[in-house]
Design a protein around this motif. Structure first.
Motif, mmCIF file in Angstrom:
data_model
loop_
_atom_site.group_PDB
_atom_site.id
_atom_site.type_symbol
_atom_site.label_atom_id
_atom_site.label_comp_id
_atom_site.label_asym_id
_atom_site.label_seq_id
_atom_site.Cartn_x
_atom_site.Cartn_y
_atom_site.Cartn_z
ATOM 1 N N ILE A 24 -1.994 2.800 -13.673
ATOM 2 C CA ILE A 24 -0.797 2.500 -12.887
ATOM 3 C C ILE A 24 -1.135 1.417 -11.866
ATOM 4 O O ILE A 24 -1.958 1.631 -10.972
ATOM 5 C CB ILE A 24 -0.288 3.771 -12.145
ATOM 6 N N ASP A 25 -0.502 0.266 -11.994
ATOM 7 C CA ASP A 25 -0.716 -0.854 -11.073
ATOM 8 C C ASP A 25 0.393 -0.807 -10.026
ATOM 9 O O ASP A 25 1.573 -0.898 -10.363
ATOM 10 C CB ASP A 25 -0.664 -2.170 -11.852
ATOM 11 N N VAL A 26 0.025 -0.633 -8.746
ATOM 12 C CA VAL A 26 1.027 -0.439 -7.690
ATOM 13 C C VAL A 26 1.339 -1.722 -6.915
ATOM 14 O O VAL A 26 1.978 -1.678 -5.868
ATOM 15 C CB VAL A 26 0.611 0.691 -6.708
ATOM 16 N N ARG A 27 0.918 -2.875 -7.459
ATOM 17 C CA ARG A 27 1.251 -4.138 -6.802
ATOM 18 C C ARG A 27 2.699 -4.543 -7.113
ATOM 19 O O ARG A 27 3.395 -3.876 -7.866
ATOM 20 C CB ARG A 27 0.282 -5.238 -7.267
ATOM 21 N N GLU A 28 3.111 -5.668 -6.562
ATOM 22 C CA GLU A 28 4.439 -6.210 -6.862
ATOM 23 C C GLU A 28 4.349 -7.061 -8.128
ATOM 24 O O GLU A 28 3.270 -7.507 -8.515
ATOM 25 C CB GLU A 28 4.949 -7.051 -5.683
ATOM 26 N N LEU A 29 5.496 -7.339 -8.741
ATOM 27 C CA LEU A 29 5.537 -8.066 -10.005
ATOM 28 C C LEU A 29 4.827 -9.419 -9.932
ATOM 29 O O LEU A 29 4.087 -9.785 -10.837
ATOM 30 C CB LEU A 29 6.988 -8.257 -10.462
ATOM 31 N N ASP A 30 5.032 -10.157 -8.832
ATOM 32 C CA ASP A 30 4.418 -11.488 -8.756
ATOM 33 C C ASP A 30 2.898 -11.411 -8.695
ATOM 34 O O ASP A 30 2.202 -12.330 -9.122
ATOM 35 C CB ASP A 30 4.976 -12.300 -7.573
ATOM 36 N N PRO A 40 -5.684 -4.367 -19.110
ATOM 37 C CA PRO A 40 -4.984 -4.079 -20.368
ATOM 38 C C PRO A 40 -4.398 -2.668 -20.316
ATOM 39 O O PRO A 40 -5.058 -1.731 -19.884
ATOM 40 C CB PRO A 40 -6.091 -4.163 -21.425
ATOM 41 N N GLY A 41 -3.150 -2.551 -20.724
ATOM 42 C CA GLY A 41 -2.514 -1.237 -20.773
ATOM 43 C C GLY A 41 -1.974 -0.742 -19.445
ATOM 44 O O GLY A 41 -1.414 0.347 -19.372
ATOM 45 N N ALA A 42 -2.130 -1.529 -18.378
ATOM 46 C CA ALA A 42 -1.650 -1.084 -17.060
ATOM 47 C C ALA A 42 -0.129 -1.159 -16.999
ATOM 48 O O ALA A 42 0.477 -2.090 -17.512
ATOM 49 C CB ALA A 42 -2.267 -1.943 -15.964
ATOM 50 N N GLU A 43 0.457 -0.148 -16.360
ATOM 51 C CA GLU A 43 1.913 -0.119 -16.158
ATOM 52 C C GLU A 43 2.201 -0.543 -14.729
ATOM 53 O O GLU A 43 1.551 -0.075 -13.796
ATOM 54 C CB GLU A 43 2.438 1.303 -16.346
ATOM 55 N N LEU A 44 3.205 -1.393 -14.549
ATOM 56 C CA LEU A 44 3.579 -1.844 -13.214
ATOM 57 C C LEU A 44 4.533 -0.835 -12.588
ATOM 58 O O LEU A 44 5.630 -0.603 -13.098
ATOM 59 C CB LEU A 44 4.234 -3.222 -13.278
ATOM 60 N N VAL A 45 4.077 -0.198 -11.496
ATOM 61 C CA VAL A 45 4.910 0.721 -10.729
ATOM 62 C C VAL A 45 4.664 0.384 -9.255
ATOM 63 O O VAL A 45 3.753 0.936 -8.637
ATOM 64 C CB VAL A 45 4.555 2.207 -11.001
ATOM 65 N N PRO A 46 5.434 -0.573 -8.684
ATOM 66 C CA PRO A 46 5.180 -0.972 -7.300
ATOM 67 C C PRO A 46 5.156 0.226 -6.351
ATOM 68 O O PRO A 46 5.898 1.198 -6.548
ATOM 69 C CB PRO A 46 6.353 -1.908 -6.986
ATOM 70 N N GLN A 61 -1.864 14.969 -15.999
ATOM 71 C CA GLN A 61 -2.338 13.735 -16.635
ATOM 72 C C GLN A 61 -3.205 12.935 -15.664
ATOM 73 O O GLN A 61 -2.840 12.732 -14.515
ATOM 74 C CB GLN A 61 -1.156 12.869 -17.075
ATOM 75 N N PRO A 62 -4.386 12.494 -16.119
ATOM 76 C CA PRO A 62 -5.232 11.671 -15.252
ATOM 77 C C PRO A 62 -4.621 10.284 -15.053
ATOM 78 O O PRO A 62 -4.112 9.688 -16.005
ATOM 79 C CB PRO A 62 -6.566 11.577 -16.002
ATOM 80 N N LEU A 63 -4.667 9.804 -13.806
ATOM 81 C CA LEU A 63 -4.088 8.506 -13.476
ATOM 82 C C LEU A 63 -5.125 7.631 -12.772
ATOM 83 O O LEU A 63 -5.852 8.101 -11.900
ATOM 84 C CB LEU A 63 -2.894 8.686 -12.526
ATOM 85 N N LEU A 64 -5.169 6.362 -13.160
ATOM 86 C CA LEU A 64 -5.985 5.374 -12.468
ATOM 87 C C LEU A 64 -5.030 4.481 -11.694
ATOM 88 O O LEU A 64 -4.132 3.878 -12.280
ATOM 89 C CB LEU A 64 -6.782 4.530 -13.474
ATOM 90 N N LEU A 65 -5.214 4.405 -10.372
ATOM 91 C CA LEU A 65 -4.359 3.590 -9.522
ATOM 92 C C LEU A 65 -5.043 2.253 -9.253
ATOM 93 O O LEU A 65 -6.232 2.216 -8.930
ATOM 94 C CB LEU A 65 -4.069 4.304 -8.194
ATOM 95 N N ILE A 66 -4.279 1.179 -9.377
ATOM 96 C CA ILE A 66 -4.828 -0.176 -9.297
ATOM 97 C C ILE A 66 -3.997 -1.009 -8.324
ATOM 98 O O ILE A 66 -2.760 -0.930 -8.347
ATOM 99 C CB ILE A 66 -4.754 -0.856 -10.691
ATOM 100 N N SER A 73 -3.772 1.135 -3.630
ATOM 101 C CA SER A 73 -3.974 2.144 -4.673
ATOM 102 C C SER A 73 -4.521 3.444 -4.072
ATOM 103 O O SER A 73 -4.205 4.528 -4.544
ATOM 104 C CB SER A 73 -4.881 1.618 -5.786
ATOM 105 N N ALA A 74 -5.319 3.336 -2.998
ATOM 106 C CA ALA A 74 -5.805 4.546 -2.313
ATOM 107 C C ALA A 74 -4.629 5.286 -1.679
ATOM 108 O O ALA A 74 -4.540 6.515 -1.756
ATOM 109 C CB ALA A 74 -6.848 4.178 -1.256
ATOM 110 N N LYS A 75 -3.705 4.538 -1.069
ATOM 111 C CA LYS A 75 -2.500 5.168 -0.495
ATOM 112 C C LYS A 75 -1.682 5.821 -1.591
ATOM 113 O O LYS A 75 -1.152 6.920 -1.429
ATOM 114 C CB LYS A 75 -1.638 4.125 0.229
ATOM 115 N N ALA A 76 -1.573 5.128 -2.723
ATOM 116 C CA ALA A 76 -0.824 5.670 -3.860
ATOM 117 C C ALA A 76 -1.451 6.972 -4.344
ATOM 118 O O ALA A 76 -0.751 7.946 -4.627
ATOM 119 C CB ALA A 76 -0.786 4.647 -4.996
ATOM 120 N N ALA A 77 -2.784 7.005 -4.422
ATOM 121 C CA ALA A 77 -3.481 8.212 -4.864
ATOM 122 C C ALA A 77 -3.216 9.367 -3.907
ATOM 123 O O ALA A 77 -3.004 10.502 -4.333
ATOM 124 C CB ALA A 77 -4.984 7.942 -4.980
#
Length: 106
Positions: A24-30, A40-46, A61-66, A73-77
């Motif tokens: 799970i990539d928590v950045r913005e689209l840009d 590869p395979g990362a989903e964009l979820v701002p 489900q195990p999640l990797l925050l990016i 990503s630490a805040k997201a976790a």
């Protein structure tokens, strides 16, 4: 002091995470489509949409925050841990660390 509700994973250990780990990539689209790219395979979820988006996700489900540097990503976790998620990984150093040129030691 309370231990982190997530585990930091350096980029060198990404290959140790199995295919069951959702990226799970928590950045913005840009940023996601920008110069640093994304895994590869990362989903964009701002980050701003994460709580709503994750409401229906399975808690086991195990999640990797990016993110860019590992802070968002630490805040997201932490947010997801409060929401009942139990298997959380934070990409330490974020995409900056992934894209860092490998310098020979010595």
């Amino acid at each position: 002091m309370t231990p982190h509700p997530y585990q930091d994973i350096p980029p060198s250990q990404l290959d140790t995470l199995g295919p069951e780990v959702r990226r799970i990539d928590v950045r913005e689209l840009d940023e996601y489509t920008g110069p640093l790219g994304h895994l590869p395979g990362a989903e964009l979820v701002p980050l701003g949409t994460l709580e709503a988006a994750s409401a229906s996700w399975p808690r086991e489900q195990p999640l990797l925050l990016i993110c860019r540097s590992g802070n968002r990503s630490a805040k997201a976790a932490q947010t997801l841990a409060r929401g009942g998620f139990q298997h959380l990984y934070n990409l330490a150093g974020g995409m900056l660390a992934v894209r860092e040129p490998l310098t020979p030691q010595g």
